[in-house]
Write an enzyme that holds these catalytic residues in place. Structure first.
Site: not given
Length: 227
Positions: A74, A77, A172
């Site tokens: 995906r 992070q 993230c």
């Protein structure tokens, strides 16, 4: 047929499932689908796991300890999944729905914002950091992959979970990013309360009028089995 397919979406409701079989099932579904395959939404919770997105950097995984770290294809992070978090995967033929990737991201963010508004929580998206936020705290993570013009992966909304594993990472990729969840803001709200609002808000925003709800499980090869 095309008009009917544009209206139809299958919503599969899973129990708690390990991350890797679900990821494999998403890949299998996307690889095998054609222009007659209805779009799908998958609702699932995962056991404790960190997933590292395509842009992920090792330095953002601080102290994983006993929680596994799994590489994902995906976008984005590192993030954390665990029980009490509603994951919603969106498997959509973007060309058939006439949706761009940015439009889908906006629809997902607005879905979460609308869901939170249902529970009287004021939330917003940020142009510099995908996801949904309440004040400065993040409540929902977002990551997608597009293959063959079709989306998979999706969102992870914190509802009633142990948030402490987020302290083991830079969520993230943002050092010091604080997390929050629905049950901390509105005590007593559960996944069962939230999931129908989340799904119905998404269906309304994207324009599906013929949802079919199916409880399913997965076998060890990532193949769907009737629940």
């Amino acid at each position: 047929m095309t008009h009917l397919l544009q209206d139809k979406i299958i919503v599969r409701q899973f129990d708690v499932q390990p991350y890797e079989p679900v990821s494999l099932a998403m890949h299998n579904f996307t690889d095998r689908r054609d222009d007659k395959t209805p779009d799908e939404i998958w609702l699932v919770q995962h056991p404790r796991v960190f997933t590292q997105g395509q842009a992920g950097k090792a330095e953002h995984v601080l102290m994983p300890g006993d929680i596994p770290v799994i590489q994902s294809d995906r976008g984005g992070q590192v993030t954390y999944h665990g029980p009490g978090q509603q994951v919603m995967y969106v498997l959509i033929d973007l060309k058939r729905r006439k949706l761009g990737v940015r439009q889908l991201v906006t629809a997902i963010e607005n879905t979460v914002i609308g869901t939170l508004a249902h529970f009287h929580i004021d939330a917003h998206a940020r142009p510099d950091a995908p996801g949904v936020y309440v004040g400065e705290r993040k409540i929902c993570s977002l990551g997608l992959r597009i293959r063959k013009g079709c989306s998979f992966h999706g969102l992870a909304l914190n509802i009633a979970m142990d948030l402490s594993p987020f302290l083991r990472i830079n969520p993230c990729g943002y050092a010091g990013m604080e997390m929050t969840q629905i049950s901390d803001l509105v005590p007593g709200v559960t996944l069962d309360d939230t999931a129908p609002v989340l799904v119905n808000t998404f269906l309304l925003l994207v324009g599906y009028s013929a949802p079919e709800f199916i409880p399913w499980n997965l076998d060890v090869q990532g193949e769907p089995l009737p629940g």
